[in-house]
Design a protein around this motif. Structure first.
Motif, PDB file in Angstrom:
ATOM      1  N   THR A 243      16.757  67.059  92.649  1.00 16.47           N
ATOM      2  CA  THR A 243      15.705  66.211  92.075  1.00 16.47           C
ATOM      3  C   THR A 243      15.933  66.026  90.578  1.00 16.47           C
ATOM      4  OG1 THR A 243      14.149  66.947  93.768  1.00 16.47           O
ATOM      5  CG2 THR A 243      13.202  65.967  91.787  1.00 16.47           C
ATOM      6  N   HIS A 244      16.344  67.106  89.898  1.00 17.22           N
ATOM      7  CA  HIS A 244      16.700  66.982  88.479  1.00 17.22           C
ATOM      8  C   HIS A 244      17.922  66.066  88.314  1.00 17.22           C
ATOM      9  CE1 HIS A 244      17.570  67.963  84.312  1.00 17.22           C
ATOM     10  NE2 HIS A 244      18.816  68.180  84.679  1.00 17.22           N
ATOM     11  N   LEU A 245      18.932  66.245  89.163  1.00 17.24           N
ATOM     12  CA  LEU A 245      20.154  65.437  89.053  1.00 17.24           C
ATOM     13  C   LEU A 245      19.845  63.950  89.175  1.00 17.24           C
ATOM     14  CD1 LEU A 245      22.780  67.426  91.177  1.00 17.24           C
ATOM     15  CD2 LEU A 245      22.527  67.378  88.698  1.00 17.24           C
TER      16      LEU A 245
ATOM     17  N   HIS B  86      15.492  69.229  79.275  1.00 20.63           N
ATOM     18  CA  HIS B  86      15.591  70.612  79.767  1.00 20.63           C
ATOM     19  C   HIS B  86      16.385  70.600  81.074  1.00 20.63           C
ATOM     20  CE1 HIS B  86      12.600  72.078  76.834  1.00 20.63           C
ATOM     21  NE2 HIS B  86      12.026  70.914  77.034  1.00 20.63           N
ATOM     22  N   HIS B  87      17.479  71.363  81.105  1.00 16.29           N
ATOM     23  CA  HIS B  87      18.443  71.280  82.204  1.00 16.29           C
ATOM     24  C   HIS B  87      18.646  72.635  82.869  1.00 16.29           C
ATOM     25  CE1 HIS B  87      19.675  67.385  80.410  1.00 16.29           C
ATOM     26  NE2 HIS B  87      19.454  68.024  79.279  1.00 16.29           N
ATOM     27  N   PRO B  88      19.155  72.640  84.127  1.00 17.23           N
ATOM     28  CA  PRO B  88      19.546  73.920  84.721  1.00 17.23           C
ATOM     29  C   PRO B  88      20.740  74.496  83.980  1.00 17.23           C
ATOM     30  CG  PRO B  88      19.850  72.076  86.292  1.00 17.23           C
ATOM     31  CD  PRO B  88      19.424  71.493  84.985  1.00 17.23           C
TER      32      PRO B  88
ATOM     33  N   CYS C 183      17.526  62.393  88.002  1.00 19.60           N
ATOM     34  CA  CYS C 183      16.999  61.895  86.723  1.00 19.60           C
ATOM     35  C   CYS C 183      17.966  62.152  85.575  1.00 19.60           C
ATOM     36  CB  CYS C 183      15.664  62.575  86.395  1.00 19.60           C
ATOM     37  SG  CYS C 183      14.422  62.435  87.677  1.00 19.60           S
ATOM     38  N   CYS C 184      19.090  62.856  85.807  1.00 21.48           N
ATOM     39  CA  CYS C 184      19.902  63.359  84.701  1.00 21.48           C
ATOM     40  C   CYS C 184      21.391  63.036  84.861  1.00 21.48           C
ATOM     41  CB  CYS C 184      19.705  64.869  84.570  1.00 21.48           C
ATOM     42  SG  CYS C 184      20.586  65.538  83.139  1.00 21.48           S
ATOM     43  N   PRO C 185      21.863  61.943  84.228  1.00 18.96           N
ATOM     44  CA  PRO C 185      23.289  61.588  84.320  1.00 18.96           C
ATOM     45  C   PRO C 185      24.198  62.696  83.803  1.00 18.96           C
ATOM     46  CG  PRO C 185      22.011  59.832  83.263  1.00 18.96           C
ATOM     47  CD  PRO C 185      21.092  61.017  83.407  1.00 18.96           C
ATOM     48  N   ALA C 186      23.796  63.434  82.772  1.00 14.41           N
ATOM     49  CA  ALA C 186      24.667  64.464  82.192  1.00 14.41           C
ATOM     50  C   ALA C 186      24.955  65.564  83.217  1.00 14.41           C
ATOM     51  CB  ALA C 186      24.021  65.052  80.942  1.00 14.41           C
ATOM     52  N   CYS C 187      23.920  66.036  83.931  1.00 13.56           N
ATOM     53  CA  CYS C 187      24.130  67.106  84.911  1.00 13.56           C
ATOM     54  C   CYS C 187      24.852  66.579  86.147  1.00 13.56           C
ATOM     55  CB  CYS C 187      22.797  67.759  85.287  1.00 13.56           C
ATOM     56  SG  CYS C 187      22.151  68.832  83.985  1.00 13.56           S
ATOM     57  N   ARG C 188      24.592  65.292  86.504  1.00 10.45           N
ATOM     58  CA  ARG C 188      25.360  64.719  87.632  1.00 10.45           C
ATOM     59  C   ARG C 188      26.849  64.734  87.309  1.00 10.45           C
ATOM     60  NH1 ARG C 188      21.463  60.741  87.971  1.00 10.45           N
ATOM     61  NH2 ARG C 188      22.797  59.157  87.030  1.00 10.45           N
TER      62      ARG C 188
HETATM   63 ZN   LIG Z   1      20.314  67.786  83.342  1.00  9.62          ZN
END
Ligand SMILES: [Zn+2]
Length: 226
Positions: free
Chosen positions: A31-33, A6-8, A35-40
């Motif tokens: 904080t989400h970034l 679940h992403h922003p 944990c999340c390579p795709a959103c980074r």
């Molecule tokens: Zn994400």
């Protein structure tokens, strides 16, 4: 490691990349970034595009004093972008809180002041500066801790609530949320999250008050409005 599911939304990531978010909201995204390579990756691309657009601008006559104003603004933006870490989290060696949150709440939130809300549920305000204002109400960041299988009060949102799971998980009408997952709630969502059997620890950022719709709502309101 399990990657977040679940992403922003893209608009929120773009606001983050542009430095437009109030600091508590930026903290939730960072904080989400972590944990999340795709959103980074998505944010890095947005920043590259923004930089290229700025490079292509024709120079304009500059009013006296405006350079200082721009530099001061860039300093503030740079401080914002110092928050997201560049490396992916690794479960074996990773502390409970990713770096952007550790800066505000320590390694695991133990040093913050926890307030019981109902049996099995407590929260602690995360001291974040630059709360900003949206619709006349400042953004606030809190850690929420729920024991296993505890249903949270049913609520909807007069403003916006962004939740990032740090440990354990919860499920609601929108699905199952585990470490790194980001849940975005607004006035269109009336939900009742239930903690997973192992419990749930999450970062919750609210802009504007929650509106509680269940039976315990009246009881909890004073706690949520501090
Ligand atoms: Zn994400």
């Amino acid at each position: 490691m399990t990657l977040p599911r679940h992403h922003p939304g893209e608009a929120l990531l773009l606001d983050y990349a542009s430095g437009l978010l109030a600091e508590p909201v930026a903290l939730a995204i960072a904080t989400h970034l972590a944990c999340c390579p795709a959103c980074r990756h998505a944010v890095a691309e947005m920043e590259a595009v923004g930089g290229a657009l700025l490079d292509g601008l024709e120079p304009e006559p500059v009013a006296p004093g405006s350079l200082e104003a721009v530099m001061a603004r860039l300093d503030r933006v740079d401080a914002r972008f110092a928050a997201p870490p560049a490396r992916p989290s690794r479960p074996a060696a990773t502390p409970l809180f990713p770096e952007p949150l550790r800066r505000y709440a320590g390694a695991d939130g133990r040093t913050l002041r926890w307030t019981p809300m109902v049996p099995g549920m407590s929260c602690a305000v995360v001291p974040v500066g630059g709360a900003g204002r949206s619709g006349g109400t400042a953004a606030k960041a809190r850690l929420m801790r729920m024991r296993g299988n505890l249903p949270m009060p049913r609520h909807t949102h007069a403003g916006v609530e962004i939740t990032v799971v740090l440990d354990g998980g919860f499920r609601d009408e929108l699905g199952a949320f585990a470490r790194g997952d980001l849940s975005f709630g607004d006035a269109s969502i009336d939900h009742q999250p239930v903690a997973d059997p192992e419990g749930c620890l999450c970062l919750s950022v609210t802009v504007g008050p929650l509106r509680l719709t269940g039976a315990v709502g009246r009881f909890l309101n004073p706690f949520l409005s501090f």
